[in-house]
Scaffold this active site. Structure first.
Site, PDB file in Angstrom:
ATOM      1  N   LYS A  92       0.939  -1.430 -15.329  1.00 32.94           N
ATOM      2  CA  LYS A  92       1.371  -0.038 -15.543  1.00 32.94           C
ATOM      3  C   LYS A  92       2.892   0.149 -15.550  1.00 32.94           C
ATOM      4  O   LYS A  92       3.400   0.987 -16.277  1.00 32.94           O
ATOM      5  CB  LYS A  92       0.739   0.868 -14.478  1.00 32.94           C
ATOM      6  CG  LYS A  92      -0.751   0.978 -14.671  1.00 32.94           C
ATOM      7  CD  LYS A  92      -1.394   1.916 -13.684  1.00 32.94           C
ATOM      8  CE  LYS A  92      -2.901   1.909 -13.927  1.00 32.94           C
ATOM      9  NZ  LYS A  92      -3.607   2.878 -13.109  1.00 32.94           N
ATOM     10  N   ASP A 128      -3.035   9.295 -14.559  1.00 28.40           N
ATOM     11  CA  ASP A 128      -3.466   8.977 -13.182  1.00 28.40           C
ATOM     12  C   ASP A 128      -3.181  10.122 -12.209  1.00 28.40           C
ATOM     13  O   ASP A 128      -4.015  10.452 -11.358  1.00 28.40           O
ATOM     14  CB  ASP A 128      -2.742   7.726 -12.671  1.00 28.40           C
ATOM     15  CG  ASP A 128      -3.450   6.442 -13.089  1.00 28.40           C
ATOM     16  OD1 ASP A 128      -4.648   6.496 -13.430  1.00 28.40           O
ATOM     17  OD2 ASP A 128      -2.791   5.386 -13.075  1.00 28.40           O
TER      18      ASP A 128
HETATM   19  P1  NAP Z   1       0.169  -2.347  -9.275  1.00 30.49           P
HETATM   20  O1  NAP Z   1       1.031  -1.565 -10.188  1.00 30.49           O
HETATM   21  O2  NAP Z   1       0.099  -3.804  -9.435  1.00 30.49           O
HETATM   22  O3  NAP Z   1       0.619  -1.960  -7.769  1.00 30.49           O
HETATM   23  C1  NAP Z   1       0.061  -2.558  -6.683  1.00 30.49           C
HETATM   24  C2  NAP Z   1       0.579  -1.903  -5.407  1.00 30.49           C
HETATM   25  O4  NAP Z   1      -0.151  -2.427  -4.317  1.00 30.49           O
HETATM   26  C3  NAP Z   1       2.036  -2.185  -5.109  1.00 30.49           C
HETATM   27  O5  NAP Z   1       2.538  -1.102  -4.375  1.00 30.49           O
HETATM   28  C4  NAP Z   1       1.962  -3.446  -4.270  1.00 30.49           C
HETATM   29  O6  NAP Z   1       3.043  -3.567  -3.337  1.00 30.49           O
HETATM   30  C5  NAP Z   1       0.702  -3.201  -3.478  1.00 30.49           C
HETATM   31  N1  NAP Z   1       0.013  -4.424  -3.139  1.00 30.49           N
HETATM   32  C6  NAP Z   1      -0.477  -5.354  -3.980  1.00 30.49           C
HETATM   33  N2  NAP Z   1      -1.096  -6.336  -3.298  1.00 30.49           N
HETATM   34  C7  NAP Z   1      -0.977  -6.012  -1.983  1.00 30.49           C
HETATM   35  C8  NAP Z   1      -1.391  -6.645  -0.781  1.00 30.49           C
HETATM   36  N3  NAP Z   1      -2.064  -7.779  -0.788  1.00 30.49           N
HETATM   37  N4  NAP Z   1      -1.100  -6.042   0.386  1.00 30.49           N
HETATM   38  C9  NAP Z   1      -0.428  -4.873   0.399  1.00 30.49           C
HETATM   39  N5  NAP Z   1       0.008  -4.233  -0.705  1.00 30.49           N
HETATM   40  C10 NAP Z   1      -0.270  -4.805  -1.883  1.00 30.49           C
HETATM   41  O7  NAP Z   1      -1.353  -1.846  -9.365  1.00 30.49           O
HETATM   42  P2  NAP Z   1      -1.919  -0.430  -9.807  1.00 30.49           P
HETATM   43  O8  NAP Z   1      -2.181  -0.425 -11.257  1.00 30.49           O
HETATM   44  O9  NAP Z   1      -1.090   0.639  -9.211  1.00 30.49           O
HETATM   45  O10 NAP Z   1      -3.377  -0.449  -9.109  1.00 30.49           O
HETATM   46  C11 NAP Z   1      -3.521  -0.387  -7.722  1.00 30.49           C
HETATM   47  C12 NAP Z   1      -4.966  -0.067  -7.368  1.00 30.49           C
HETATM   48  O11 NAP Z   1      -5.297   1.256  -7.760  1.00 30.49           O
HETATM   49  C13 NAP Z   1      -6.006  -0.961  -8.051  1.00 30.49           C
HETATM   50  O12 NAP Z   1      -6.963  -1.310  -7.110  1.00 30.49           O
HETATM   51  C14 NAP Z   1      -6.615  -0.077  -9.095  1.00 30.49           C
HETATM   52  O13 NAP Z   1      -7.961  -0.435  -9.382  1.00 30.49           O
HETATM   53  C15 NAP Z   1      -6.547   1.270  -8.409  1.00 30.49           C
HETATM   54  N6  NAP Z   1      -6.592   2.371  -9.367  1.00 30.49           N
HETATM   55  C16 NAP Z   1      -7.720   3.117  -9.474  1.00 30.49           C
HETATM   56  C17 NAP Z   1      -7.758   4.175 -10.355  1.00 30.49           C
HETATM   57  C18 NAP Z   1      -8.971   5.018 -10.476  1.00 30.49           C
HETATM   58  O14 NAP Z   1      -9.097   5.743 -11.447  1.00 30.49           O
HETATM   59  N7  NAP Z   1      -9.846   5.001  -9.505  1.00 30.49           N
HETATM   60  C19 NAP Z   1      -6.663   4.468 -11.164  1.00 30.49           C
HETATM   61  C20 NAP Z   1      -5.541   3.687 -11.039  1.00 30.49           C
HETATM   62  C21 NAP Z   1      -5.514   2.630 -10.137  1.00 30.49           C
HETATM   63  P3  NAP Z   1       4.446  -4.272  -3.721  1.00 30.49           P
HETATM   64  O15 NAP Z   1       5.283  -3.195  -4.349  1.00 30.49           O
HETATM   65  O16 NAP Z   1       4.967  -4.760  -2.442  1.00 30.49           O
HETATM   66  O17 NAP Z   1       4.109  -5.375  -4.697  1.00 30.49           O
END
Ligand code: NAP
Length: 309
Positions: A92, A128
């Protein structure tokens, strides 16, 4: 050639060889979700139900696209006459630099979850934040603007969009937590003007970035109504909970953006603490309906999409 099932995953290699890879696929695949991992995504079943209900003769597929493949995959999306795509973890934020244009929602959130192809150009948007707003209203029957919110994972694509929506709604209080603290701090600085208004201040500051530390979080959670997990923690069965049950209390509402068949570790912790919880399914529904609206300039069949999920 065997007919591709809707649940199948395509790759960059398929996009590179699209006509042969999809020769027998009817109706044609002209939409999809790019992610890594992507197998968990329920977007295809929801969007395909919407396409059928609206008699739009095309399909929506999953694409397993790795970090270093995003730019090429997006380029092919435009070349191959796709309508558009959704982006999920981890694309994203990286997509900001790989598209031709950002609309206001994508620029404001600093993240992209929806792309529309127009005249072979990639126009990026973000649904989102608004999807989250609608999900909170439908899952907890409350308005975001009345809540004190903590966002864990505020440095990620979804966390940024959610935090920005909280700021736009001028929620009571916003606390940003992230594994990489500097990102939460930078986002708090960016959002500060939204919280400079005339609302009466309680005992705690209205906007704060806080390090992911149990003692600090315990103190903060006493002044929080809604806790949001925007990290991927909970997607894998082996994941731990981002916040343990001992830090939660019955007055908390816990929203996990992660969704799946089973309760996530965070939602199990919420239940253990007597707090209300909801998973990310309704956010998926609402952000998906808003994406559909962007692609087709028409209302999405929300009931059909909900039933498909
Ligand atoms: P992203 O851009 O890759 O961001 C991931 C975030 O989580 C970052 O803040 C990262 O921290 C943190 N993170 C990653 N691995 C971690 C770990 N092991 N321990 C602690 N923090 C961790 O991902 P995203 O697209 O935002 O998605 C994140 C989640 O939201 C996913 O599970 C996705 O399925 C969910 N989501 C759901 C919906 C829905 O409609 N239900 C919509 C959007 C997203 P750092 O900055 O330190 O790397």
């Amino acid at each position: 050639m065997k007919k591709k099932r809707r649940t199948e995953r395509y790759t960059l290699a398929d996009l590179d060889n699209w006509r042969e890879a999809t020769l027998a696929v009817k109706p044609p695949m002209r939409l999809g979700v790019f992610g890594d991992p992507v197998a968990h995504s329920l977007s295809p079943q929801m969007q395909n139900a919407a396409l059928r209900a609206c008699k739009i003769d095309m399909q929506y597929a999953r694409f397993h696209i790795r970090v270093n493949e995003l730019r090429s995959a997006l380029h092919l999306l435009a070349e191959l006459d796709f309508i558009g795509a959704n982006l999920t973890v981890p694309h994203k934020i990286a997509a900001l630099a790989a598209v031709d244009e950002l609309d206001e929602r994508a620029a404001r959130a600093g993240a992209v979850n929806t792309i529309r192809v127009r005249d072979k150009k990639l126009i990026a948007s973000n649904t989102d934040g608004e999807g989250f707003l609608r999900a909170i209203r439908s899952d907890f029957s409350v308005d975001l603007r009345d809540l004190r919110v903590m966002v864990i994972g505020a440095g990620g694509g979804s966390g940024r969009a959610i935090a920005m929506q909280c700021a736009l709604e001028n929620c009571e209080r916003l606390v940003l937590v992230n594994r990489t603290f500097e990102k939460a701090k930078a986002l708090a600085e960016q959002l500060r003007p939204f919280f400079a208004g005339p609302r009466v201040l309680g005992p705690a500051a209205r906007l704060e970035a806080v390090a992911w530390d149990e003692i600090l979080l315990r103190a903060q959670l006493a002044h929080i109504d809604l806790l949001v997990n925007a990290t991927p923690l909970g997607m894998k069965p082996s994941d731990s909970t981002p916040i343990p049950a001992r830090l939660l209390a019955p007055h908390h509402m816990v929203f996990d953006t992660v969704y799946g068949v089973q309760a996530t570790p965070l939602l199990r912790a919420a239940a253990e603490a007597g707090a209300r919880g909801a998973n990310g399914l309704s956010m998926l529904l609402h952000q998906g309906a808003l994406s559909f609206q962007i692609w087709f300039d028409r209302e999405a069949p929300l009931d059909v999409m909900r039933a498909a999920l």
